[in-house]
Design a protein around this motif. Sequence first.
Motif, PDB file in Angstrom:
ATOM      1  N   ALA A 267     -30.259  28.354 -15.028  1.00 54.05           N
ATOM      2  CA  ALA A 267     -29.422  29.128 -14.118  1.00 54.05           C
ATOM      3  C   ALA A 267     -30.058  29.201 -12.730  1.00 54.05           C
ATOM      4  CB  ALA A 267     -29.197  30.527 -14.679  1.00 54.05           C
ATOM      5  N   MET A 268     -31.363  29.419 -12.696  1.00 50.88           N
ATOM      6  CA  MET A 268     -32.042  29.502 -11.397  1.00 50.88           C
ATOM      7  C   MET A 268     -31.997  28.161 -10.688  1.00 50.88           C
ATOM      8  SD  MET A 268     -35.309  31.983 -11.734  1.00 50.88           S
ATOM      9  CE  MET A 268     -35.989  31.487 -13.290  1.00 50.88           C
ATOM     10  N   ALA A 269     -32.232  27.081 -11.446  1.00 54.88           N
ATOM     11  CA  ALA A 269     -32.255  25.759 -10.830  1.00 54.88           C
ATOM     12  C   ALA A 269     -30.902  25.417 -10.218  1.00 54.88           C
ATOM     13  CB  ALA A 269     -32.647  24.700 -11.858  1.00 54.88           C
ATOM     14  N   LEU A 270     -29.826  26.000 -10.750  1.00 51.02           N
ATOM     15  CA  LEU A 270     -28.499  25.748 -10.191  1.00 51.02           C
ATOM     16  C   LEU A 270     -28.243  26.595  -8.949  1.00 51.02           C
ATOM     17  CD1 LEU A 270     -26.370  25.529 -13.446  1.00 51.02           C
ATOM     18  CD2 LEU A 270     -26.640  23.734 -11.747  1.00 51.02           C
ATOM     19  N   GLY A 271     -29.173  27.479  -8.638  1.00 50.86           N
ATOM     20  CA  GLY A 271     -29.025  28.276  -7.437  1.00 50.86           C
ATOM     21  C   GLY A 271     -28.364  29.627  -7.656  1.00 50.86           C
ATOM     22  N   LEU A 272     -28.143  30.006  -8.917  1.00 52.85           N
ATOM     23  CA  LEU A 272     -27.546  31.318  -9.169  1.00 52.85           C
ATOM     24  C   LEU A 272     -28.544  32.413  -8.797  1.00 52.85           C
ATOM     25  CD1 LEU A 272     -25.898  30.783 -12.702  1.00 52.85           C
ATOM     26  CD2 LEU A 272     -24.786  30.698 -10.497  1.00 52.85           C
ATOM     27  N   GLY A 273     -28.050  33.467  -8.178  1.00 54.05           N
ATOM     28  CA  GLY A 273     -28.910  34.611  -7.866  1.00 54.05           C
ATOM     29  C   GLY A 273     -29.128  35.457  -9.108  1.00 54.05           C
ATOM     30  N   GLN A 276     -25.894  37.016 -10.591  1.00 52.09           N
ATOM     31  CA  GLN A 276     -25.006  35.985 -11.132  1.00 52.09           C
ATOM     32  C   GLN A 276     -25.571  35.442 -12.438  1.00 52.09           C
ATOM     33  OE1 GLN A 276     -24.940  33.317  -7.795  1.00 52.09           O
ATOM     34  NE2 GLN A 276     -23.015  34.131  -7.036  1.00 52.09           N
ATOM     35  N   LEU A 280     -23.408  36.034 -15.700  1.00 53.87           N
ATOM     36  CA  LEU A 280     -22.641  34.870 -16.152  1.00 53.87           C
ATOM     37  C   LEU A 280     -23.322  34.116 -17.280  1.00 53.87           C
ATOM     38  CD1 LEU A 280     -21.738  33.541 -12.604  1.00 53.87           C
ATOM     39  CD2 LEU A 280     -20.162  34.618 -14.208  1.00 53.87           C
TER      40      LEU A 280
END
Lengths: 368, 250
Positions: A267-273, A276, A280
Amino acid sequence: MAVRQQTAAARVQPPITERVTVLAWLKHNLFSTWYNSLLTILVGYLLYLVLVPFFRWAVLDATIAGDSKAACSFGGACWTLVKVRLGQYVYGLYPEDQRWRVNLALVIAALAMVPLFLERFRHRLTYAVGLVVIYPIVGYALFYGGWMGLPVVETSRWGGLFLTLVIAGVGITASLPLGILLALGRRSEMPVIRSLCVAFIELVRGVPLVTILFMASVMLPLFLPAGVNFDKLMRALVGVALFSAAYMAEVIRGGLQAIPKGQYEAAMALGLGYWQMTGLVILPQALRMVIPGIVNTFIGLFKDTSLVTIIGLFDLLGMAKLIVTDPQWLGLAAESYIFAAFGFWIFCFAMSRYSQHVERRLSAGERR
Amino acid sequence: MTGGSAEPIIIMRDVHKWFGEFHVLKGINLEVGKSQKVVVCGPSGSGKSTMIRCINRLEEHQRGEIVVDGIELTSDVKNVEAIRREVGMVFQSFNLFPHLTVIENLILAPMWVRRVPRKEAEELAMSLLERVKIPEQAHKYPGQLSGGQQQRVAIARALCMKPKIMLFDEPTSALDPEMVKEVLDVMIELANEGMTMVVVTHEMGFAKSVADFVVFMDEGEIVEVAPPSVFFTNPKSDRTKLFLSQILQH
Ligand SMILES: Nc1ncnc2c1ncn2[C@@H]1O[C@H](COP(=O)(O)OP(=O)(O)OP(=O)(O)O)[C@@H](O)[C@H]1O
Ligand SMILES: [Mg+2]
């Protein structure tokens, strides 16, 4: 994961044949070996000893006709009491000519909840959040009144099943979000937030609900400035909500801990804060995993609402107790309590069934 | 240390990292140019994963400087998020979101991070699933796919963010042998399209055919950097020779 094992097991089990006869079933399940047969007979005899007299008392010899204790003369249960006082079991001391307001609020609740059960409705979560915010205001306005000619009904007159539902409803809807926040806080990397959450959870979990209710009703007013008067029901609601939030937090933390680190990293690698990622990716999985624990807490909370009697509120159990102190109906405690127990059971059983349904639906869709 | 003349898009200068007392990265210097493909190899525990995870801040470095696409990685959350938007990552264990269908996995980040409308995100997702050759799996859950299919979904998910750089941490080591090829094929195609790639892998065939240069790491240091033609035939350091002899044996 337990869910996976279940579905896997369900798939390898042979299909259930429908032609199994009653006799074959009996033989297979109850009389397969000599000790199984012995146990069956023994248990059957014990059930006979207990159930038959109860059945005779509760049904065969029972009375429901008439409208006073005098009508009950067969030695069985006197359900006449429940019939005559049903309104009080349900509404407490709420004025009879105003009870329609409670019914109306219930109907509104039932209708408002319909969209939540529509699988196709995409924005169920947003809708649910909106409902949780708006409905209590609508409910309170209806129950309390004081506008558009609705007479005021003080909270001290609210009671019975109605009050039980109010307390449990508020407790349940408040404890889930609070519990989620506490659980997240407990795993936070910020030391201040983490220690606050740990302190709250451990403090609240370490004392009985009765103490919290007592403190809320007796001690809180001592700390508040004179003239500020918190409603007694309000205080009970806050107490119940905080108490169950602490339990809920620990249940949810269990779910959070079961989420592999890779999920956070992806999730972090996808840029989610942070929010989020939490909302999610992490919470949907964590909550799903602990549905049984959450429902268990709900059921516990539902029954714990009966403790509010000790601070002078009359929930379903409180009303059951109050009604049998009426000299007209003396000696009918058993009927009254059995009826109250039945009321609690219906709701708890319904919650349990609903959670099983949700679990099955979720595990049917996804397999790990 | 660089393997080409292209304009650098990843720059690591004297990067150090410690896990507690343990010195994992001991002064890493590396420059990767736009469109370059870098293969990182080395013995287990040499710090390969740690190094590429520093590039998108899944690990924090304690000394030195990392600049990605002109943005310096600091503890500033803004910078970290900006870099993560530009850098896609593929993990050894896929890390798909099991509660979401394949297509939902793909559109999640575009919709929430880039604010792309659902419809547009779904179109992009479908085109990417076609590129990794599994459009028919769009509405299944990850748990219903094979390992190779899952890894291809993971690649598509990262590509959905239209990253400028792709990081791969041993993307094929959790796969059964017969599935390795389908994933490598997708990666080779991606390389041919000009993506900047940093790949930790022991697939030496892949390194030979696509890498611009190979980085060999040992004990937290970069021991050797060379184009594959030199790296495999004429390595300079003894440590590289030893490693190659071990890895080429099987
Ligand atoms: N979170 C951590 N805490 C402490 N030590 C760690 C942590 N992560 C990695 N290490 C240690 O750092 C060293 C380098 O780890 P890293 O995962 O980068 O190695 P690697 O080169 O990727 O190895 P492999 O080929 O086995 O994946 C190892 O010795 C490992 O034990
Ligand atoms: Mg590694």
